[in-house]
Design an enzyme around this catalytic site. Structure first.
Site, PDB file in Angstrom:
ATOM      1  N   GLU A 179      -3.403   1.102  -6.463  1.00 16.56           N
ATOM      2  CA  GLU A 179      -2.492   0.220  -6.912  1.00 16.56           C
ATOM      3  C   GLU A 179      -2.482  -0.027  -8.126  1.00 16.56           C
ATOM      4  O   GLU A 179      -3.326   0.450  -8.914  1.00 16.56           O
ATOM      5  CB  GLU A 179      -2.890  -1.428  -6.215  1.00 16.56           C
ATOM      6  CG  GLU A 179      -1.941  -2.304  -6.199  1.00 16.56           C
ATOM      7  CD  GLU A 179      -0.483  -1.731  -5.330  1.00 16.56           C
ATOM      8  OE1 GLU A 179       0.353  -1.171  -6.102  1.00 16.56           O
ATOM      9  OE2 GLU A 179      -0.506  -1.966  -4.320  1.00 16.56           O
ATOM     10  N   CYS A 187       0.894  -1.208  -0.106  1.00 15.29           N
ATOM     11  CA  CYS A 187       0.032  -0.086   0.051  1.00 15.29           C
ATOM     12  C   CYS A 187       0.903   1.265  -0.003  1.00 15.29           C
ATOM     13  O   CYS A 187       1.536   1.484   0.892  1.00 15.29           O
ATOM     14  CB  CYS A 187      -0.687   0.132   1.287  1.00 15.29           C
ATOM     15  SG  CYS A 187      -1.856   1.485   1.381  1.00 15.29           S
TER      16      CYS A 187
END
Length: 272
Positions: free
Chosen positions: A114, A2
């Protein structure tokens, strides 16, 4: 992993969602749709208040820096590399073991970004034929629109370059705990896009369902090799959705709710 996320909820809304008893108005942060490493972020934690009459933990909303600095570190140079902590090795790594046992938090988010590499570009990387791959950003969020409660750990670090009692003498920092990405089909998977989170990236933040919030935040839970390991189990599959967004999010200079706009299809051949 992340490495970017969005956090636009107000402290009042977060206080209601998580049952927060205390937060400092002067620590309020503006909504941020492109939270990047080393930025100031909000976390939820259970901790006794300073100068409190008793040791009762109080649920608080605090502002810390994203990028953990171990308490024993000589300097803060590695903070940007410590934004994530792998769930599988939390109890082993010297930088994370003590925070995992004693200082756990929740990092609230709307969702996280992402970048997925297309099949052809992945092949070029493997064969050594491409120096830069084409990557498409996706926004990953709870399918029901609820808050994404990312498991986190936090730590305090004393800056030896700042005199005691001065602002900045103590740093509060955090890391987001990550786990293996889901291989189960996504809820409302995008057309012509990845069918699971693992097709976007092999790692994802460890999302805590509401039934685990209290146990994760409880500072009395200190068994890093036992009971705490149960809280590291991934959440039930199928709770998340993902959709393509503009590559504008790839630059930390860009911000605003427009970054969350869903694209009908991935952008064409954009270099990241």
């Amino acid at each position: 992993m992340c490495g970017r996320y969005a956090a636009s909820r107000s402290p009042e809304e977060l206080a209601e969602l998580f049952g927060v008893e205390r937060w400092e108005p002067e620590e309020a942060l503006a909504p941020d749709w492109n939270v990047a490493p080393t930025k100031q972020v909000r976390i939820v934690l259970d901790r006794p208040l300073k100068d409190a009459a008793g040791p009762r933990p109080v649920r608080q909303l605090r502002v810390v820096k994203w990028g953990l600095v171990p308490s024993w570190a000589a300097n803060a140079d590695g903070a940007a590399r410590m934004i994530n902590a792998r769930a599988e090795t939390l109890a082993e790594k010297p930088s994370f073991r003590r925070p995992f046992a004693q200082r756990r938090c929740i990092v609230p988010a709307d969702g996280y970004y992402e970048w997925a590499t297309g099949h052809d570009e992945r092949r070029l990387e493997v064969e050594g034929l491409g120096k830069r791959s084409r990557k498409q950003p996706y926004f990953v969020l709870p399918a029901d629109g609820s808050v994404l409660a990312m498991a986190g750990i936090y730590e305090f670090w004393r800056d030896p370059a700042v005199p005691a009692g001065r602002p900045g003498a103590w740093w509060a920092t955090c890391s987001v705990v990550t786990t293996e990405a889901e291989t189960a089909p996504l809820a409302a998977a995008p057309a012509d896009g990845p069918r699971s989170l693992s097709e976007i990236h092999p790692r994802m933040p460890l999302a805590l369902t509401p039934d685990r919030w209290d146990a994760w935040l409880d500072p009395a839970n200190t068994d890093a090799d036992g009971a705490l390991q149960e809280l590291l189990a991934p959440p039930p599959a199928g709770l998340m959705r993902a959709y393509p967004v503009s590559t504008a999010v790839s630059s930390v200079r860009n911000n605003g709710p427009g970054l969350l706009a869903e694209l009908d299809a991935p952008e064409e051949a954009t270099l990241f």
